[in-house]
Enzyme design. Structure first.
Site, PDB file in Angstrom:
ATOM      1  CG  ASP A 113      -2.037  -1.041   1.178  1.00 59.30           C
ATOM      2  OD1 ASP A 113      -2.003  -1.883   0.491  1.00 59.30           O
ATOM      3  OD2 ASP A 113      -2.857  -0.948   2.304  1.00 59.30           O
ATOM      4  CG  HIS A 169       2.470  -8.738  -0.008  1.00 58.80           C
ATOM      5  ND1 HIS A 169       2.345 -10.007   0.663  1.00 58.80           N
ATOM      6  CD2 HIS A 169       2.072  -7.874   1.012  1.00 58.80           C
ATOM      7  CE1 HIS A 169       1.390  -9.617   1.753  1.00 58.80           C
ATOM      8  NE2 HIS A 169       1.227  -8.456   2.057  1.00 58.80           N
ATOM      9  CB  SER A 256       8.921   2.797   5.322  1.00 56.55           C
ATOM     10  OG  SER A 256       7.647   2.401   5.926  1.00 56.55           O
TER      11      SER A 256
END
Length: 300
Positions: A113, A169, A256
């Site tokens: 995301d 991921h 981040s």
């Protein structure tokens, strides 16, 4: 005010920035820059923040944080009251139905995301961190030979905010090599900081690995830490076979960034993302969302 392009509505949303007033003070005032230099950018600040976020008392902040930033807690595998600390909530796992990864070989999926920008046909010695400010891939990697292999390729920045899902991921099947860790500072990755700190990605703590994908070639998968991110946790096993959508790792508390760098003629990013990047806007994406396609191997 930060405007983010919404692909669904084709409108621009205003980003809610956690600690926005403090960020502006730290990066735009003399007093703030002094505090930044003496404490905030240093490991001890992130370590202290991490210590609190790992503590049981920090769980009391979860409900208010989720409500303030409209986080959909129904997506979580665990109930809010089951989290033992704020960091457990921050690095929360989601129900499989919350993020679906398309198994089509040709689709490039977002690894997490965040807010996405993308550039094609890159000069690896002049990568953009924000409009008007560049840095060198060889300096980022501390490996000039490896950096040269990606000349003319494609470069993606996925910026994660504290309110986001912070697990990332694999966007394709393949094998991921050992992670190299590079020590650094802990500057924020908010656009305010990116516009004030030259070569910020090269200054911050970071990790990278070579992801040997089945459909996109050898891709540089880079995680950059930021203010309060005391830990970048890798959960994958280097060298083992990986399925598309499998978890690679997660960030503990803070903002981040993930950088993906592809070799030349390996991927075509969706036109809307490229257009928004050229206009200076980020595009909001979710983990598993299609953001491009591999270039047909027969044309290479």
């Amino acid at each position: 005010m930060i405007q983010i392009y919404n692909r669904k509505t084709k409108q621009y949303d205003i980003e809610q920035v956690a600690g926005g007033r403090l960020l502006n003070t730290l990066y735009t005032t003399g007093r703030g820059r002094l505090g930044l230099k003496l404490l905030v950018k240093r490991k001890i600040y992130s370590s202290l923040t991490g210590f609190f976020c790992d503590s049981k008392i920090s769980r009391k902040t979860i409900k208010g944080f989720a409500e303030k930033f409209s986080i959909d807690t129904n997506e979580c595998e665990s109930k809010v009251e089951e989290f033992k600390s704020f960091n457990e909530f921050f690095a929360r796992k989601l129900k499989p139905s919350a993020r679906v990864f398309d198994t089509s070989e040709e689709k490039l999926l977002s690894p997490g995301d965040g807010r996405l920008q993308a550039w094609e046909n890159i000069d690896t010695e002049k990568l953009l961190q924000i409009k008007g400010m560049t840095y060198s891939l060889s300096e980022l990697l501390q490996d000039e030979k490896l950096a040269r292999e990606y000349s003319g390729g494609t470069y993606l920045i996925l910026r994660l905010c504290p309110v986001d899902y912070h697990r990332f991921h694999f966007f394709d099947s393949g094998k991921c090599m050992e992670t190299r860790k590079i020590k650094g500072e802990y500057y924020s990755v908010n656009p305010v900081a990116l516009s004030k700190i030259p070569e910020l990605f090269c200054r911050n703590k970071r990790e990278y690995s070579i992801f040997k994908t089945d459909n996109f070639g050898d891709v540089l998968f880079i995680e950059v830490g930021a203010t309060s991110v005391g830990s970048i946790i890798q959960t994958y096993i280097p060298g083992e076979r990986i399925s598309k959508g499998a978890e690679k790792g997660f960030f503990k508390f803070g903002g981040s960034t993930i950088l993906l760098i592809f070799k030349k003629n390996m991927v075509k990013i969706d036109d809307d993302i490229i257009m928004q990047t050229k206009e200076g806007f980020e595009t909001k994406v979710l983990a598993g969302e299609a953001i491009g396609n591999c270039i047909d191997k027969r044309t290479k």
